[in-house]
Design an enzyme around this catalytic site. Structure first.
Site, PDB file in Angstrom:
ATOM      1  CG  MET A  52      -7.474   7.262   6.018  1.00  0.00           C
ATOM      2  SD  MET A  52      -5.881   7.857   5.458  1.00  0.00           S
ATOM      3  CE  MET A  52      -4.933   6.334   5.414  1.00  0.00           C
ATOM      4  CE  LYS A  75      -8.575  -0.187  -2.904  1.00  0.00           C
ATOM      5  NZ  LYS A  75      -7.635  -1.226  -2.451  1.00  0.00           N
ATOM      6  N   GLY A 108      -0.488  -0.368   9.019  1.00  0.00           N
ATOM      7  CA  GLY A 108      -1.273  -0.678  10.211  1.00  0.00           C
ATOM      8  C   GLY A 108      -1.566  -2.159  10.334  1.00  0.00           C
ATOM      9  CG  ASP A 109      -4.467  -5.526  12.185  1.00  0.00           C
ATOM     10  OD1 ASP A 109      -3.670  -6.333  12.678  1.00  0.00           O
ATOM     11  OD2 ASP A 109      -5.608  -5.833  11.790  1.00  0.00           O
ATOM     12  CG  ASP A 111      -2.070  -0.953   1.105  1.00  0.00           C
ATOM     13  OD1 ASP A 111      -2.334  -1.404  -0.017  1.00  0.00           O
ATOM     14  OD2 ASP A 111      -2.690  -1.265   2.142  1.00  0.00           O
TER      15      ASP A 111
END
Length: 475
Positions: free
Chosen positions: A381, A269, A301-302, A247
């Protein structure tokens, strides 16, 4: 990188050493182990070097240095306390395009000697670029303690079988996967303790089972930013990956942990930016794994907290490809810790609620029944919907005095923290870099007295090359 590491084959290469004392002796004994041809220039030589001369293991060619002795040599080492002579040797060696080492004078060296861990044919070399030999000694002791003394036997076994295994499996990635299985099996211990026959039986059994190789997918959480927050299991898997689909929020320091020959694809994204559909990501995972690759889907993150790990998992399960899930520290937990803000506290917060700002639902705050918030609210976000979130909280008649922490690029050397209130936090969100995390609740007040990370960063402690974590991650 101040020095580029190289391993040199010195067999039957001429090495010129100027000096005949104890320092020169140490260099001679070290270089003899590599099969080098040693030539000595010195007015006098110590007893041990004299023995080597008499045994014809080294050659004492002169008592006075001259440029002509630089011809047909591979390396030059000066181990004298004559600064004028050392400077002359350094300059002439450079002029003649020779690597030169002036002992204890880095400024005149084109190469330096590393600290060496010798488990022939396994050789590990370490250097602090000459700046911290004491720290280097501690690092070496740690590595020495985990490398078995008999590891060379394992390498020699692999050397004997290497070409046969390459011929048997044909494809490079299948060969690599095979050896990974071998070295992660009981075979390794059997060789180390001298059980050669049992080890060979194990080896042949792995060959039979490895012929039909299938791929595997690992869904891995990389944590909120600081590579030091990677789990040990995540590190192991990343270093074994053939393919890494990562990512946008995964930092380059984490990506550098992958094998150099692994293929890396950014499938992140970004709001209003390049966008990979979830379907395309799912298809790539299946495509690469179906070809026998070890595929790592690397997420910030997770994977299972706003990471769409569940959607990818459904596709993987339906494809019947083997998989594993390695959780990561989610941004809320990691960033809260790096700001000194406890997400829950017996006096101030009964629980914590995670919300994703990009997928914000304007009815999400229906659980709020009074002006005081009994829970800590964390919003990921937040930038896109910051104003809507603020207005909706105000409409719920939430106390405008409730503190809000706006954290940008949390857990990294660029971490920025702004403390505001319900009404004003959108202004801060518009002026700082993404990713942004919002923490709302009375626990935010802990930031002023418990903040530690930004305090260290502001004092520039360990802030070299934007790598606060680098000293700690390798320990």
């Amino acid at each position: 990188m101040e020095y580029f590491p190289l391993f040199l084959n010195l067999k039957k290469k001429r090495i010129l050493i100027i000096g005949g004392g104890e320092v020169a002796k140490r260099k001679v004994f070290l270089l003899l182990r590599s099969g080098a041809l040693i030539q000595i220039i010195a007015k006098n030589i110590c007893m041990d070097l004299n023995k080597l001369v008499l045994q014809k293991k080294i050659e004492w060619i002169s008592t006075i240095f001259h440029e002509k002795y630089l011809k047909k040599v591979f390396l030059v080492i000066s181990a004298t306390n004559d600064n004028v002579l050392n400077s002359k040797i350094s300059n002439l060696s450079t002029k003649n395009f020779l690597f030169v080492n002036i002992v204890d004078d880095k400024s005149k060296c084109s190469f330096i000697f590393p600290s060496i861990i010798d488990r022939n044919p396994v050789i590990i070399s370490l250097t602090s670029s000459g700046y911290s030999p004491v720290l280097l000694k501690l690092i070496r002791e740690k590595i020495e303690s985990i490398i078995p003394f008999q590891i060379g036997k394992v390498v020699n076994f692999a050397k004997k079988w290497r070409e046969k295994i390459k011929f048997y499996f044909k494809k490079t990635y299948l060969v690599r996967i095979f050896w990974e299985k071998v070295f992660n099996s009981i075979f390794l211990n059997q060789i180390l303790i001298g059980q050669k026959e049992r080890a060979f039986i194990t080896f042949k059994d792995i060959i039979k089972k490895s012929k039909c190789q299938t791929g595997e997918i690992f869904i891995v959480g990389s944590g909120p930013g600081d590579p030091g927050l990677l789990t040990l299991r995540a590190l192991q898997v990343i270093q074994q990956a053939d393919i890494v689909l990562y990512d946008s929020l995964v930092g380059y320091q984490v990506l550098e942990l992958a094998r150099r020959d692994s293929k890396k694809f950014c499938v992140g994204k970004r709001y209003l930016g390049k966008h990979f559909s979830q379907k395309k990501i799912n298809d790539l995972l299946i495509k690469f794994a179906s070809k026998g690759n070890k595929v790592v889907r690397l997420k910030g993150g997770d994977p299972f907290i706003f990471g769409r790990g569940g959607e990818e998992l459904e596709k993987i399960v339906s494809s019947k490809i083997p998989f594993q899930i390695i959780p990561g520290i989610t941004a809320a937990v990691g960033i809260a810790a790096y700001t000194g803000i406890p997400l829950t506290h017996r006096k101030f917060s009964k629980g914590v609620i995670f919300i994703h700002g990009n997928d914000y639902d304007r009815n999400i705050f229906s659980f709020l029944k009074s002006k005081n918030i009994a829970y800590t609210i964390v919003i990921y976000m937040v930038k896109m919907n910051a104003l809507n979130i603020s207005n909706d909280l105000i409409k719920k008649k939430i106390s405008l005095d409730i503190p809000v922490a706006i954290i940008s690029q949390g857990t990294t050397s660029h971490q920025t923290v702004k403390i505001s209130c319900i009404k004003n936090f959108p202004d801060f969100c518009s002026s700082i870099h993404t990713p942004i995390l919002l923490i709302i609740g009375d626990v935010v007040n802990f930031y002023r007295k418990c903040n530690w990370f930004n305090l260290n960063m502001s004092n520039k402690i360990f802030k070299k090359n934007n790598s606060y974590f680098s000293l700690f991650y390798r320990s």
